[in-house]
Design a protein around this motif. Sequence first.
Motif, PDB file in Angstrom:
ATOM      1  N   LYS A 101      -7.776 -13.825  10.650  1.00 23.46           N
ATOM      2  CA  LYS A 101      -7.214 -14.276   9.383  1.00 23.46           C
ATOM      3  C   LYS A 101      -8.277 -14.169   8.296  1.00 23.46           C
ATOM      4  N   VAL A 102      -7.963 -13.455   7.221  1.00 24.19           N
ATOM      5  CA  VAL A 102      -8.931 -13.274   6.146  1.00 24.19           C
ATOM      6  C   VAL A 102      -8.330 -13.713   4.811  1.00 24.19           C
ATOM      7  N   ALA A 103      -9.190 -14.241   3.956  1.00 19.77           N
ATOM      8  CA  ALA A 103      -8.792 -14.573   2.590  1.00 19.77           C
ATOM      9  C   ALA A 103      -8.999 -13.342   1.723  1.00 19.77           C
ATOM     10  N   TYR A 104      -7.996 -13.016   0.906  1.00 21.29           N
ATOM     11  CA  TYR A 104      -8.148 -11.924  -0.053  1.00 21.29           C
ATOM     12  C   TYR A 104      -7.957 -12.504  -1.447  1.00 21.29           C
ATOM     13  N   VAL A 105      -9.023 -12.473  -2.247  1.00 21.45           N
ATOM     14  CA  VAL A 105      -9.024 -13.121  -3.561  1.00 21.45           C
ATOM     15  C   VAL A 105      -8.994 -12.055  -4.647  1.00 21.45           C
ATOM     16  N   ASP A 106      -7.926 -12.077  -5.442  1.00 23.90           N
ATOM     17  CA  ASP A 106      -7.764 -11.060  -6.485  1.00 23.90           C
ATOM     18  C   ASP A 106      -6.828 -11.611  -7.549  1.00 23.90           C
ATOM     19  N   GLU A 107      -7.094 -11.255  -8.800  1.00 21.84           N
ATOM     20  CA  GLU A 107      -6.219 -11.716  -9.874  1.00 21.84           C
ATOM     21  C   GLU A 107      -4.964 -10.862  -9.999  1.00 21.84           C
ATOM     22  N   SER A 108      -4.975  -9.696  -9.342  1.00 23.52           N
ATOM     23  CA  SER A 108      -3.853  -8.771  -9.424  1.00 23.52           C
ATOM     24  C   SER A 108      -2.960  -8.895  -8.193  1.00 23.52           C
ATOM     25  N   GLU A 109      -1.716  -9.328  -8.386  1.00 27.45           N
ATOM     26  CA  GLU A 109      -0.790  -9.436  -7.266  1.00 27.45           C
ATOM     27  C   GLU A 109      -0.481  -8.060  -6.675  1.00 27.45           C
ATOM     28  N   ALA A 110      -0.502  -7.034  -7.520  1.00 27.42           N
ATOM     29  CA  ALA A 110      -0.266  -5.676  -7.038  1.00 27.42           C
ATOM     30  C   ALA A 110      -1.370  -5.237  -6.089  1.00 27.42           C
ATOM     31  N   ASP A 111      -2.633  -5.563  -6.440  1.00 29.24           N
ATOM     32  CA  ASP A 111      -3.756  -5.202  -5.572  1.00 29.24           C
ATOM     33  C   ASP A 111      -3.741  -6.015  -4.277  1.00 29.24           C
ATOM     34  N   ILE A 112      -3.295  -7.261  -4.373  1.00 28.33           N
ATOM     35  CA  ILE A 112      -3.161  -8.075  -3.160  1.00 28.33           C
ATOM     36  C   ILE A 112      -2.148  -7.442  -2.220  1.00 28.33           C
ATOM     37  N   ARG A 113      -1.004  -7.058  -2.753  1.00 27.95           N
ATOM     38  CA  ARG A 113       0.025  -6.424  -1.915  1.00 27.95           C
ATOM     39  C   ARG A 113      -0.483  -5.113  -1.330  1.00 27.95           C
ATOM     40  N   ARG A 114      -1.254  -4.375  -2.113  1.00 32.42           N
ATOM     41  CA  ARG A 114      -1.817  -3.114  -1.619  1.00 32.42           C
ATOM     42  C   ARG A 114      -2.714  -3.371  -0.415  1.00 32.42           C
ATOM     43  N   PHE A 115      -3.586  -4.388  -0.525  1.00 36.70           N
ATOM     44  CA  PHE A 115      -4.486  -4.681   0.592  1.00 36.70           C
ATOM     45  C   PHE A 115      -3.705  -5.197   1.798  1.00 36.70           C
ATOM     46  N   GLN A 116      -2.676  -5.980   1.579  1.00 36.75           N
ATOM     47  CA  GLN A 116      -1.857  -6.469   2.683  1.00 36.75           C
ATOM     48  C   GLN A 116      -1.190  -5.312   3.421  1.00 36.75           C
ATOM     49  N   ARG A 117      -0.688  -4.342   2.677  1.00 36.61           N
ATOM     50  CA  ARG A 117      -0.082  -3.168   3.323  1.00 36.61           C
ATOM     51  C   ARG A 117      -1.131  -2.374   4.083  1.00 36.61           C
ATOM     52  N   PHE A 118      -2.299  -2.227   3.462  1.00 38.23           N
ATOM     53  CA  PHE A 118      -3.388  -1.452   4.054  1.00 38.23           C
ATOM     54  C   PHE A 118      -3.843  -2.039   5.391  1.00 38.23           C
ATOM     55  N   SER A 119      -3.892  -3.363   5.475  1.00 44.21           N
ATOM     56  CA  SER A 119      -4.475  -4.018   6.660  1.00 44.21           C
ATOM     57  C   SER A 119      -3.433  -4.671   7.563  1.00 44.21           C
ATOM     58  N   TYR A 120      -2.162  -4.419   7.318  1.00 49.93           N
ATOM     59  CA  TYR A 120      -1.081  -5.140   7.995  1.00 49.93           C
ATOM     60  C   TYR A 120      -1.216  -5.138   9.514  1.00 49.93           C
ATOM     61  N   ASN A 121      -1.571  -4.014  10.099  1.00 47.03           N
ATOM     62  CA  ASN A 121      -1.627  -3.909  11.562  1.00 47.03           C
ATOM     63  C   ASN A 121      -2.910  -4.473  12.161  1.00 47.03           C
ATOM     64  N   HIS A 122      -3.832  -4.905  11.313  1.00 50.03           N
ATOM     65  CA  HIS A 122      -5.147  -5.316  11.813  1.00 50.03           C
ATOM     66  C   HIS A 122      -5.549  -6.740  11.441  1.00 50.03           C
ATOM     67  N   VAL A 181     -13.932 -13.670   4.129  1.00 52.24           N
ATOM     68  CA  VAL A 181     -13.486 -13.723   2.735  1.00 52.24           C
ATOM     69  C   VAL A 181     -13.716 -12.359   2.094  1.00 52.24           C
ATOM     70  N   ILE A 182     -12.665 -11.823   1.495  1.00 50.55           N
ATOM     71  CA  ILE A 182     -12.743 -10.555   0.765  1.00 50.55           C
ATOM     72  C   ILE A 182     -12.323 -10.848  -0.670  1.00 50.55           C
ATOM     73  N   ALA A 183     -13.182 -10.515  -1.629  1.00 54.99           N
ATOM     74  CA  ALA A 183     -12.901 -10.849  -3.018  1.00 54.99           C
ATOM     75  C   ALA A 183     -13.024  -9.622  -3.918  1.00 54.99           C
ATOM     76  N   ASP A 184     -12.139  -9.558  -4.895  1.00 49.26           N
ATOM     77  CA  ASP A 184     -12.287  -8.592  -5.973  1.00 49.26           C
ATOM     78  C   ASP A 184     -13.532  -8.978  -6.768  1.00 49.26           C
ATOM     79  N   PHE A 185     -14.097  -8.028  -7.506  1.00 48.41           N
ATOM     80  CA  PHE A 185     -15.294  -8.349  -8.294  1.00 48.41           C
ATOM     81  C   PHE A 185     -14.929  -8.989  -9.633  1.00 48.41           C
TER      82      PHE A 185
END
Length: 207
Positions: free
Chosen positions: A5-26, A53-57
């Motif tokens: 389980k990882v935290a993904y911190v980003d102000e962009s909901e679109a980028d959050i969804r992109r990362f979720q799709r990218f890492s869905y199987n892992h 923890v994975i964060a946008d800059f």
Amino acid sequence: MAKYKVAYVDESEADIRRFQRFSYNHLDVIPFIPKDSIEETCIDILESHVDAVIADFEFSEQLSTVHYDGTDLVSLFLKKREGFPVFILTSFEDDAISKGEDVNIIYEKKAMDEGERFLERIKAQIEKYKHKIEKDEKRLIELLSESKKRKLDAPEMDELAELDSKIEKSLDKESRMPNILRDDKEASDLSELLKKVDELTQKFDKK
């Protein structure tokens, strides 16, 4: 095997969804939108009991009221969880590198184009962190068990104190329990030591 389980911190909901799709199987991705207060954002992540923890800059691109960035958040988080697996994804690599304290945790967002390579790096860092704590915890318990049979010598007592401190820093650096190993008289109270180890184990199991 259960996904980390990882935290993904980003102000962009679109980028959050992109990362979720990218890492869905892992990975099991828990999204976080930065709050105005860096302390509140950090506490929210801590209470989620994630493995990394994975964060946008740059958060202020879409959130003008947020006056900190991913490097600030990661730095604060590491003050509470020493050695914890953290990563910063950015489209502004040069800026992030110049501001960040550790260039090894900064990756361009195009790293997602590399597919599973980046995901494997995340999982490897998580496993390395967990293994280190488990190894230290195992050695701590070994020394405690040995101390039931005989009086530990000075190097062993120093090692015991160091391990006790290292585990606490890794799991809860700011809310450390008093180190009872600093006093020889208190160090003889093994039941209290074992209670401490049990509490530390429970904390680790939640991570």
